[in-house]
Design a protein around this motif. Structure first.
Motif, PDB file in Angstrom:
ATOM      1  N   ILE A  48       0.875  -1.224   0.023  1.00  9.09           N
ATOM      2  CA  ILE A  48       0.081   0.020  -0.034  1.00  9.09           C
ATOM      3  C   ILE A  48       1.036   1.132  -0.010  1.00  9.09           C
ATOM      4  CG2 ILE A  48      -0.090   0.248   2.411  1.00  9.09           C
ATOM      5  CD1 ILE A  48      -2.851   0.928  -0.360  1.00  9.09           C
ATOM      6  N   GLU A  49       2.040   1.265   0.692  1.00 11.54           N
ATOM      7  CA  GLU A  49       2.865   2.466   0.535  1.00 11.54           C
ATOM      8  C   GLU A  49       3.466   2.518  -1.155  1.00 11.54           C
ATOM      9  OE1 GLU A  49       4.801   2.047   5.098  1.00 11.54           O
ATOM     10  OE2 GLU A  49       6.016   1.475   3.381  1.00 11.54           O
ATOM     11  N   ALA A  50       3.700   1.328  -1.677  1.00 11.63           N
ATOM     12  CA  ALA A  50       4.022   1.562  -2.957  1.00 11.63           C
ATOM     13  C   ALA A  50       3.104   2.149  -3.644  1.00 11.63           C
ATOM     14  CB  ALA A  50       4.406   0.014  -3.568  1.00 11.63           C
ATOM     15  N   ILE A  51       1.719   1.779  -3.670  1.00  6.21           N
ATOM     16  CA  ILE A  51       0.501   2.191  -4.311  1.00  6.21           C
ATOM     17  C   ILE A  51       0.330   3.535  -3.996  1.00  6.21           C
ATOM     18  CG2 ILE A  51      -1.965   1.928  -4.445  1.00  6.21           C
ATOM     19  CD1 ILE A  51      -1.668  -1.056  -4.297  1.00  6.21           C
ATOM     20  N   SER A  52       0.595   4.072  -2.823  1.00  5.68           N
ATOM     21  CA  SER A  52       0.378   5.458  -2.223  1.00  5.68           C
ATOM     22  C   SER A  52       1.284   6.200  -2.927  1.00  5.68           C
ATOM     23  CB  SER A  52       0.592   5.660  -0.756  1.00  5.68           C
ATOM     24  OG  SER A  52      -0.378   4.953  -0.113  1.00  5.68           O
ATOM     25  N   MET A  53       2.676   5.980  -3.116  1.00  5.39           N
ATOM     26  CA  MET A  53       3.639   6.877  -3.923  1.00  5.39           C
ATOM     27  C   MET A  53       3.551   6.783  -5.529  1.00  5.39           C
ATOM     28  SD  MET A  53       7.211   5.775  -2.133  1.00  5.39           S
ATOM     29  CE  MET A  53       6.916   4.046  -1.952  1.00  5.39           C
ATOM     30  N   ALA A  54       2.388   5.747  -5.962  1.00  3.52           N
ATOM     31  CA  ALA A  54       1.899   6.195  -7.409  1.00  3.52           C
ATOM     32  C   ALA A  54       0.712   6.710  -7.338  1.00  3.52           C
ATOM     33  CB  ALA A  54       1.932   4.619  -8.059  1.00  3.52           C
ATOM     34  N   TRP A  55       0.029   7.153  -6.230  1.00  2.00           N
ATOM     35  CA  TRP A  55      -1.180   7.822  -6.575  1.00  2.00           C
ATOM     36  C   TRP A  55      -1.146   9.103  -7.490  1.00  2.00           C
ATOM     37  CZ3 TRP A  55      -5.222   4.989  -5.700  1.00  2.00           C
ATOM     38  CH2 TRP A  55      -5.487   4.368  -4.372  1.00  2.00           C
ATOM     39  N   SER A  56      -2.131   9.263  -8.195  1.00  3.72           N
ATOM     40  CA  SER A  56      -2.403  10.452  -8.754  1.00  3.72           C
ATOM     41  C   SER A  56      -3.353  11.080  -7.965  1.00  3.72           C
ATOM     42  CB  SER A  56      -2.890  10.297 -10.269  1.00  3.72           C
ATOM     43  OG  SER A  56      -4.216   9.800 -10.384  1.00  3.72           O
ATOM     44  N   ASN A 239      -3.463   0.946  -9.682  1.00  4.03           N
ATOM     45  CA  ASN A 239      -2.337   1.538  -9.232  1.00  4.03           C
ATOM     46  C   ASN A 239      -1.354   0.744  -8.622  1.00  4.03           C
ATOM     47  OD1 ASN A 239      -2.762   4.723  -8.700  1.00  4.03           O
ATOM     48  ND2 ASN A 239      -4.769   4.075  -8.638  1.00  4.03           N
ATOM     49  N   GLY A 240      -1.743  -0.526  -8.177  1.00  2.00           N
ATOM     50  CA  GLY A 240      -0.900  -1.490  -7.892  1.00  2.00           C
ATOM     51  C   GLY A 240       0.043  -1.745  -9.027  1.00  2.00           C
ATOM     52  N   ARG A 241      -0.428  -1.985 -10.230  1.00  2.00           N
ATOM     53  CA  ARG A 241       0.348  -2.163 -11.621  1.00  2.00           C
ATOM     54  C   ARG A 241       1.203  -0.975 -11.671  1.00  2.00           C
ATOM     55  NH1 ARG A 241      -3.912  -5.491 -15.525  1.00  2.00           N
ATOM     56  NH2 ARG A 241      -4.239  -7.405 -14.403  1.00  2.00           N
ATOM     57  N   ARG A 242       0.695   0.128 -11.545  1.00  2.00           N
ATOM     58  CA  ARG A 242       1.757   1.056 -11.912  1.00  2.00           C
ATOM     59  C   ARG A 242       2.712   1.251 -11.062  1.00  2.00           C
ATOM     60  NH1 ARG A 242      -0.470   7.643 -11.332  1.00  2.00           N
ATOM     61  NH2 ARG A 242       1.376   8.548 -12.235  1.00  2.00           N
ATOM     62  N   ALA A 243       2.545   0.881  -9.921  1.00  2.00           N
ATOM     63  CA  ALA A 243       3.772   0.916  -8.809  1.00  2.00           C
ATOM     64  C   ALA A 243       4.627  -0.142  -9.073  1.00  2.00           C
ATOM     65  CB  ALA A 243       2.964   0.612  -7.318  1.00  2.00           C
ATOM     66  N   LYS A 244       4.219  -1.123  -9.786  1.00  2.00           N
ATOM     67  CA  LYS A 244       5.480  -2.288 -10.178  1.00  2.00           C
ATOM     68  C   LYS A 244       5.918  -2.003 -11.327  1.00  2.00           C
ATOM     69  CE  LYS A 244       2.931  -6.461  -8.562  1.00  2.00           C
ATOM     70  NZ  LYS A 244       2.137  -7.692  -8.918  1.00  2.00           N
ATOM     71  N   ARG A 245       5.221  -0.990 -12.253  1.00  2.00           N
ATOM     72  CA  ARG A 245       5.915  -0.688 -13.541  1.00  2.00           C
ATOM     73  C   ARG A 245       7.147   0.477 -12.916  1.00  2.00           C
ATOM     74  NH1 ARG A 245       0.873  -0.499 -15.914  1.00  2.00           N
ATOM     75  NH2 ARG A 245       0.466   1.993 -15.520  1.00  2.00           N
ATOM     76  N   MET A 246       6.870   1.323 -12.001  1.00  2.00           N
ATOM     77  CA  MET A 246       7.569   2.321 -11.551  1.00  2.00           C
ATOM     78  C   MET A 246       8.538   1.846 -10.667  1.00  2.00           C
ATOM     79  SD  MET A 246       4.817   5.090 -10.619  1.00  2.00           S
ATOM     80  CE  MET A 246       6.015   6.432  -9.858  1.00  2.00           C
ATOM     81  N   GLY A 247       8.662   0.524 -10.516  1.00  2.00           N
ATOM     82  CA  GLY A 247       9.693  -0.383  -9.830  1.00  2.00           C
ATOM     83  C   GLY A 247       9.478   0.005  -8.188  1.00  2.00           C
ATOM     84  N   LEU A 248       8.299   0.356  -7.659  1.00  2.00           N
ATOM     85  CA  LEU A 248       8.199   0.735  -6.274  1.00  2.00           C
ATOM     86  C   LEU A 248       7.727  -0.551  -5.553  1.00  2.00           C
ATOM     87  CD1 LEU A 248       5.943   4.188  -6.836  1.00  2.00           C
ATOM     88  CD2 LEU A 248       8.502   3.654  -6.111  1.00  2.00           C
ATOM     89  N   ARG A 249       7.282  -1.752  -6.334  1.00  2.00           N
ATOM     90  CA  ARG A 249       6.718  -2.835  -5.726  1.00  2.00           C
ATOM     91  C   ARG A 249       7.345  -3.906  -6.232  1.00  2.00           C
ATOM     92  NH1 ARG A 249       0.241  -4.443  -5.510  1.00  2.00           N
ATOM     93  NH2 ARG A 249       0.351  -6.131  -4.237  1.00  2.00           N
ATOM     94  N   PRO A 250       7.756  -4.911  -5.501  1.00  2.00           N
ATOM     95  CA  PRO A 250       8.421  -6.133  -5.953  1.00  2.00           C
ATOM     96  C   PRO A 250       7.520  -7.087  -6.773  1.00  2.00           C
ATOM     97  CG  PRO A 250       8.289  -6.432  -3.836  1.00  2.00           C
ATOM     98  CD  PRO A 250       7.937  -4.858  -3.816  1.00  2.00           C
TER      99      PRO A 250
END
Length: 607
Positions: A48-56, A239-250
């Motif tokens: 959720i921290e990774a998703i939060s960093m990817a929020w728009s 947003n979870g997938r976006r966080a993965k693409r951004m390298g924020l989530r393993p």
């Protein structure tokens, strides 16, 4: 906590100075947010921290829209089904078992919150939400198809697990995405639908009962709820997938590495399944028998009842011993470190007594009392009863706005406790057979204002005493204790109701009608039938007197148990909320741009 990092558990054992104790918002060492005893952020929190960093900005708004949509649906469902539950149990000639239904709900509501918070911390928020929706739907289907009261009561396990799971997850999500000064306001968001559903729910319920069957009042939600869950599910998924693409989530989670037995052992430890089993069994065995003494041969002397209560007590004692063992519970269901915080303990106790008194004074028999003694219609009885929900929701929104700008919460907890006590006291005077509708509604408004002032602020104080890793557990524990209070209150109500009503009916009914006491007690439709038992008849006088005297007894118990709320409110520390930092990562509503909490302006927060 100024600009300091949260202190670790047990880092300082010194007593706080008197100066620190007296300054609002100054947090002594023993009141700093506690951290996970294993010093490990679990993977659901990282997700959720990774998703939060990817929020728009619009992604976060969409997520909150999804939260509101689900809250509106479950609120409406609750109002509709509340107005038909007495007809459901009466159709099985078991109206008195409505308390048992509420006790089962209370037990499940109590024990499911910590494990659901654990599931959210271990697997992720989306996964936990999905599990709750599935459980909710299973409960709806089973209740709608139930052929006897046992099946109907058993369905409460699935229904309550899904319902309370959504409740805790909504609050956890709000804690994930808001700062402390805005959290009270956004924590009230799931309650705002009550402003509308309070008035239309009982009308819909009455219409369903009149035109169809009570079963349809449950079955329709198995279709509606999954549909309204889609906006939130899609937002979290994308947003979870976006966080993965951004390298924020393993891509891969560590706890699924290894063979089946290794994975099973990791899941056992991560979720603390042993603790879940102990806590669930303890409360079920202690509370459910309290409502069954009248229907069990031998009553309190029944070996079955005694055995259940004794085993439940033993399991309740074993639970903290299990949780305190690092070997048995490396990731405890309820972190015992939280108990070192006076604010946390007092806040949880406030929630306990708040709901305990609610389930003695408003739920579960006030609705039946209105139908029988006051001769109200289904819709009118629902409106009077749910005045509490309406007034408490309005009050919580107003108080949350005041908290946002005053940056303090404790004043509202104390004031709310006093008003709540006053409202319960007024019920003793004005909840009588000859009371006007205005008097009945007025007392509901009073307790609603008190409840709205103390519930959300008390939860906020509990959350302020925890770090981000612990905030889900702290929120879960608070809401667990609240539900335990409700279950205890429902158990006491059920025990009093099932003991006194049949006894009084047997004594007060004319001799030629004494044989009907069991039928009248077991079916609210019979008890409220003013055609068969018209006003002024000996039977009607006996029925109303039995109900009235029993209600008076419940209210006397309620006012005594309401008094501790005032003392407990004084024990909570008066945090200055804009000084509290929980280490939340990513974009949050109202976050400070110079910290790891990045501000998102959605047109509401301007800190």
């Amino acid at each position: 906590m100024a600009d300091e990092k949260p202190a670790g558990v047990g880092e300082s054992s010194r007593a706080p100075s008197s100066e620190a104790m007296d300054r609002p918002g100054t947090i002594p060492d023993d009141e700093r947010p506690v951290t996970n005893g294993c010093d490990e952020t679990q993977e659901g929190v990282k997700a959720i921290e990774a998703i939060s960093m990817a929020w728009s900005k619009w992604g976060l708004i969409a997520a909150y829209f999804g939260i509101f949509l689900m809250a509106f649906t479950t609120s409406l469902e609750g109002q509709v089904t509340y107005s038909v539950v007495v007809f459901a149990t009466s159709s099985f000639s078991s109206h008195s078992l409505v308390a048992t239904v509420y006790v089962i709900q209370g037990v499940v509501n109590a024990v499911i919150k910590p494990p659901m918070a654990k599931i959210a911390d271990v697997f992720g928020r989306l996964e936990a939400f999905t599990i709750c929706i599935i459980l909710y739907v299973l409960g709806y289907i089973q209740m709608a198809a139930s052929a006897n009261v046992q099946t109907f009561a058993a369905a409460q396990i699935f229904y309550s697990a899904g319902s309370t799971g959504l409740q805790i997850l909504q609050q956890v999500f709000i804690a994930d995405t808001s700062d402390m000064t805005n959290r009270a306001l956004f924590s009230s968001l799931p309650d705002t639908p009550f402003l509308v559903t309070t008035w239309i729910g009982s009308i819909i319920g009455g219409a369903i009962v009149a035109s169809s069957t009570w079963r349809w009042a449950y079955g329709i939600w198995a279709i509606i709820l999954p549909v309204v869950f889609l906006p939130l599910a899609l937002t979290l998924l994308l947003n979870g997938r976006r966080a993965k693409r951004m390298g924020l989530r393993p891509e891969k989670r560590r706890f699924i590495d290894g063979g089946p037995f290794v994975v099973a052992a990791k899941v056992w430890n991560q979720l603390d399944i042993g603790g879940i089993v102990l806590l669930s069994a303890a409360f079920a065995l202690l509370l459910v028998p309290l409502t069954l003494t009248k229907t069990t041969p031998g009553g309190w002397q029944s070996p079955t009842i005694i055995a259940l209560i004794v085993v439940g007590g033993v399991l309740l004692i074993a639970f903290p011993l299990w949780e305190g063992s690092k070997k048995l519970a490396p990731h405890p269901l309820i972190p015992l470190e939280l108990l070192k915080s006076r604010t946390f303990c007092a806040g949880c106790a406030v929630g306990f007594f708040y709901f305990l008194v609610f389930y003695l004074s408003v739920q579960p028999y006030f609705y039946s009392y209105l139908l029988v003694v006051q001769h109200q219609s289904v819709a009118a009885a629902g409106h009077i009863t749910q005045t509490f929900s309406f007034s408490s929701t309005v009050t919580s929104i107003v108080v949350s706005l005041m908290i946002k700008y005053t940056r303090h919460y404790k004043y509202f907890v104390t004031s709310g406790s006093l008003i709540y006590l006053l409202g319960v006291g007024l019920m003793i005077r004005y909840r009588t057979e000859d009371a006007s509708v205005g008097s009945l509604v007025g007392t509901q408004i009073a307790v609603g204002i008190g409840g709205g002032m103390l519930n959300v602020p008390a939860q906020l104080g509990v959350q302020a005493s925890a770090s981000h890793q612990q905030v889900a557990a702290a929120t879960a524990v608070f809401l667990t204790v609240v539900e335990i209070g409700g279950a205890v209150g429902a158990a006491i109500s059920g025990a009093v109701w099932t003991q006194l009503i049949p006894y009084k009916l047997s004594n007060y009914l004319p001799a030629d009608l004494a044989s009907q006491a069991h039928t009248i007690f077991g079916d609210v439709n019979v008890a409220s039938d003013y055609t068969t038992y018209p006003p002024g008849s000996p039977a009607r006088i006996a029925i109303n007197k039995s109900y009235q005297e029993t209600m008076h007894t419940l209210l006397m118990i309620a006012v005594v148990l309401c008094a501790p709320l005032v003392l407990l409110s004084f024990l909570m520390r008066n945090y200055k909320l804009d000084a509290v930092k929980q280490g939340v990562k990513g974009k949050v509503i109202g976050g400070n741009a110079d910290t790891d909490e990045q501000k998102v302006d959605v047109g509401i927060s301007h800190t």
